[in-house]
Design a protein around this motif. Structure first.
Motif, short mmCIF file in Angstrom:
data_model
loop_
_atom_site.label_atom_id
_atom_site.label_comp_id
_atom_site.label_asym_id
_atom_site.label_seq_id
_atom_site.Cartn_x
_atom_site.Cartn_y
_atom_site.Cartn_z
N VAL A 239 2.58 34.19 -11.86
CA VAL A 239 3.59 32.60 -12.03
C VAL A 239 2.79 32.14 -10.21
N ASP A 240 2.04 31.12 -11.22
CA ASP A 240 1.74 29.83 -10.30
C ASP A 240 2.05 28.47 -10.51
N ASP A 241 3.65 27.84 -9.90
CA ASP A 241 4.28 26.85 -10.06
C ASP A 241 4.02 25.82 -9.20
N ASN A 242 2.73 25.76 -8.49
CA ASN A 242 2.45 24.56 -8.38
C ASN A 242 3.00 24.09 -6.82
N ARG A 243 4.03 24.83 -6.56
CA ARG A 243 4.84 24.24 -5.62
C ARG A 243 4.40 24.01 -4.11
N LEU A 244 3.19 24.77 -3.90
CA LEU A 244 2.76 24.05 -2.62
C LEU A 244 2.12 22.95 -2.41
N TRP A 245 1.25 22.52 -4.03
CA TRP A 245 0.44 21.26 -4.05
C TRP A 245 1.45 20.09 -4.29
N ALA A 246 2.53 20.93 -4.82
CA ALA A 246 3.60 19.20 -4.87
C ALA A 246 4.04 18.60 -3.22
N GLY B 2 0.88 -1.33 -0.41
CA GLY B 2 -0.49 -0.11 -0.17
C GLY B 2 0.95 0.80 0.04
N ALA B 3 2.31 0.75 0.77
CA ALA B 3 2.59 2.36 0.51
C ALA B 3 3.26 3.02 -0.28
N ALA B 4 4.10 1.67 -1.11
CA ALA B 4 4.92 1.65 -2.34
C ALA B 4 3.78 2.32 -2.83
N GLY B 5 2.20 1.51 -3.43
CA GLY B 5 1.48 2.57 -4.38
C GLY B 5 1.61 3.78 -4.03
N ALA B 6 1.16 4.20 -3.14
CA ALA B 6 0.44 5.11 -2.47
C ALA B 6 1.88 6.46 -3.03
N ARG C 53 4.63 15.90 1.32
CA ARG C 53 3.86 15.62 2.96
C ARG C 53 3.20 14.39 2.84
N ALA C 54 2.28 13.99 2.48
CA ALA C 54 1.37 13.27 2.49
C ALA C 54 1.80 11.67 2.51
N SER C 55 2.55 11.57 0.89
CA SER C 55 3.64 10.82 1.10
C SER C 55 4.53 9.93 1.73
N ALA C 56 5.12 10.83 2.63
CA ALA C 56 6.30 10.52 3.88
C ALA C 56 5.04 9.86 5.20
N THR C 57 3.67 11.06 5.14
CA THR C 57 2.89 10.52 6.30
C THR C 57 2.58 8.93 5.97
N VAL C 58 2.09 8.63 5.37
CA VAL C 58 1.98 7.48 4.80
C VAL C 58 3.02 6.63 4.76
N ARG C 59 4.00 6.03 4.08
CA ARG C 59 5.61 6.21 4.59
C ARG C 59 5.72 5.19 5.51
N TYR C 60 5.96 6.41 6.55
CA TYR C 60 6.63 5.98 7.44
C TYR C 60 5.30 5.76 8.51
N PHE C 61 3.73 5.55 8.23
CA PHE C 61 3.02 5.31 9.22
C PHE C 61 2.94 3.46 8.51
N ALA C 62 3.11 3.47 7.06
CA ALA C 62 3.52 1.92 6.69
C ALA C 62 5.00 1.53 7.44
N ILE C 63 6.06 2.41 7.80
CA ILE C 63 7.02 1.40 8.13
C ILE C 63 6.34 1.07 9.99
N SER D 34 3.32 14.41 -8.79
CA SER D 34 4.61 15.02 -8.18
C SER D 34 5.49 16.14 -9.57
N GLY D 35 5.49 14.44 -10.48
CA GLY D 35 5.85 14.76 -11.62
C GLY D 35 5.33 15.85 -12.58
N GLN D 36 3.75 15.23 -12.30
CA GLN D 36 3.12 15.79 -13.34
C GLN D 36 2.62 17.61 -12.79
#
Lengths: 240, 296
Positions: B148-155, B38-42, B160-170, B50-52
């Motif tokens: 100029v909106d470079d989406n930095r806020l969303w990235a 699940g963590a790998a998928g997230a 942060r959400a991805s890191a949270t999921v990863r730490y939760f999975a660990i 993020s890439g997009q």
């Protein structure tokens, strides 16, 4: 009857460190009463001796002290000159490999065949089946278990289990052989045969101590007798 | 000898007794593997998002009082297209901006002179993006204002959400492994207690503790290995099943995709080895402590 080499060995080893030495040894289980009190004796290297006494006299406890299953509550037990009370735990296996034990209740492992039970000391010592296989078959034939080599202990009679236990005790040619009632479950002929095995081992240099109630067995060998009564060693005598 | 002999195992086979223990460990490994998958998928999905986001920049063109909004947007797009690192430019019509404002301003048609900001979408080469501040500098002297909106806020939020999921999975994996180790310690103690006749006999024929410990360690390592294979295979099958069930399953679990690709099959040998190692180590510690406590 064949005679052990006690006298010649005793004289030859005079002055040498005894195989076993007890000095004022006392032993109790937990907070119970002393089962052995002020026991002092020596088993010179290469000697053959009997240990006798009524049930509950402390014979098995004394043997347990020798094969390092227990430590004395007081006094000094020495094996090959080493004080067992200060032995490190890691040092115990090396000493135990020098001692063969025939237990009164045999202590055979029920899931192992007779062959594998007898091979146990050699496997523990790191030998492979190619090294010991033929020796074990020969030994089992000698003790009359050649036809029961693959049998499991629960399928053996009491006498057969006893012979398997004896084979396991002697297979590694120990320096000390301790036997607790080794002929209690066999017929007189097999008893004499097993005794010959002990005498033969003794002639090859093994120190032998046999605990037994069997007066005829004791009288069949001219060897010193240690007599225990109520936890005390009462007298030393020749068996005949 | 007539036939070559194989020494029998010193610890008896106990397939029947081992089965419940194997099942408990397999379930724990199954849950741990699900957490990892699940963590790998997230993480994979977050990376995609993020890439997009970093490959797209949006320009908000706010026309001045004397400038035409559409013209300003076209001019801004033309200027931006000349900047190194900008791959393509899409100038969006006024209607696109009005559609975005509709939730706040309602369906009523806006007056023609209402200063609706125009949107220009730039596709950026993520390997070679424009220099920092280059876009802002480009429009510094323009007669209209450009945000100029470079989406930095969303990235950043996604990272942060991805890191949270990863730490939760660990955390979950560590908990599952600890639970498996505790179960094995309990089982190894029980096994030693049940087989004290073997340990006693081995001690008295001169076996050192390490010899006896190795017997139990090997037995429990194999049990852990089997549990690891069974648990991780179940987790893989469950993942494939969820992936097959479609996007609704992904949405249900807040995971964009639970099908992380065939590469995830490596989880089977890895989980088996880790499970075996944990089991073997736990059994080693338990039996060692048991021997020290019982036999002198």
């Amino acid at each position: 009857m064949d005679q052990p080499s006690s006298d010649s060995a005793l004289s030859a080893e005079a002055g040498a460190t005894p195989a076993v030495r007890f000095d004022n040894v006392g032993m109790r289980y937990g907070r119970g009463p002393e089962v052995l009190s002020d026991i002092s004796f020596e088993l010179p290297r290469g000697s053959f001796q009997f240990l006798t006494g009524p049930s509950g006299a402390g014979k098995t406890s004394l043997l347990r002290l020798i094969y390092l299953a227990e430590r004395p509550s007081r006094g000094l037990v020495s094996l090959f000159g080493e004080d067992t009370s200060v032995m490190e735990r890691d040092a115990l296996p090396a000493f135990r490999r020098r001692i063969g034990v025939v237990f009164q209740d045999f202590r055979l492992l029920s899931h192992l065949s007779v062959f594998d039970n007898v091979a146990l000391p050699l496997r523990v010592a790191g030998q492979g089946v190619r090294q010991y296989g033929e020796d074990i078959v020969e030994l089992l034939n000698w003790v009359g278990l050649g036809h029961r080599i693959d049998a499991l202990p629960p399928t053996l009679s009491g006498g057969e289990q006893q012979r398997a236990a004896i084979a396991r005790a002697v297979v590694s040619r120990p320096e000390i052989l301790i036997a607790d009632e080794p002929t209690g479950n066999v017929d007189p002929e097999m008893g004499r045969r097993l005794l010959r095995l002990f005498v033969e081992l003794n002639r090859l240099g093994t120190t032998v101590l046999i605990a037994s109630h069997d007066i005829s067995l004791i009288r069949s060998v001219n060897a010193p007798v240690l007599e225990l009564a109520e936890g005390r060693l009462n007298r030393r005598a020749r068996s005949v | 000898m007539n036939k070559p002999r194989r020494p029998a195992p010193l610890l008896p086979e106990e397939a029947g007794r081992d089965l419940p223990l194997l099942a408990v460990c397999a379930i724990l490994i199954f849950l741990a593997c699900l957490s990892v998958i699940g963590a790998a998928g997230a993480w994979q999905a977050a990376s995609g998002w993020s890439g997009q986001l970093v490959s797209e920049v949006t320009l908000q063109v706010l026309p001045g009082e004397e400038t035409n909004g559409d013209e300003a947007a076209r001019e801004a797009g033309a200027l931006a297209s000349g900047l190194p690192g900008v791959v393509s430019v899409e100038v969006r019509a006024r209607s696109a901006s009005e559609a975005l404002l509709r939730p706040w301003l309602g369906n009523a048609r806006l007056p023609e002179d209402f200063p609706v900001p125009r949107l220009v979408t730039l596709e950026i080469d993520p390997e070679n993006p424009p220099a920092s501040g280059a876009l802002d500098a480009l429009f510094a002297d323009a007669p209209y204002r450009v945000i100029v909106d470079d989406n930095r806020l969303w990235a950043g939020a996604i990272a942060r959400a991805s890191a949270t999921v990863r730490y939760f999975a660990i955390g979950l994996v560590v908990l599952m492994c600890a639970a498996a180790a505790a179960v094995i310690v309990f089982a190894a103690r029980a096994a030693l207690s049940m087989r004290r006749d073997i340990a006693y006999a081995l001690h008295l024929v001169g076996a050192p503790d390490r010899f006896i410990i190795a017997l139990f360690q090997e037995r429990f390592f194999m049990l852990g290995l089997k549990s690891g294979v069974a648990g991780s295979l179940m987790a893989l099958l469950a993942t494939l099943g969820l992936g097959y069930a479609g996007g609704s399953a992904g949405a249900l679990f807040f995971l964009p995709s639970l099908a992380p690709g065939w590469g995830i099959v490596v989880i089977v040998p890895i989980a088996a080895f880790i499970s075996g190692a944990i089991s073997g180590l736990a059994a080693r510690l338990a039996v060692s402590a048991g021997l020290q406590a019982r036999w002198s």
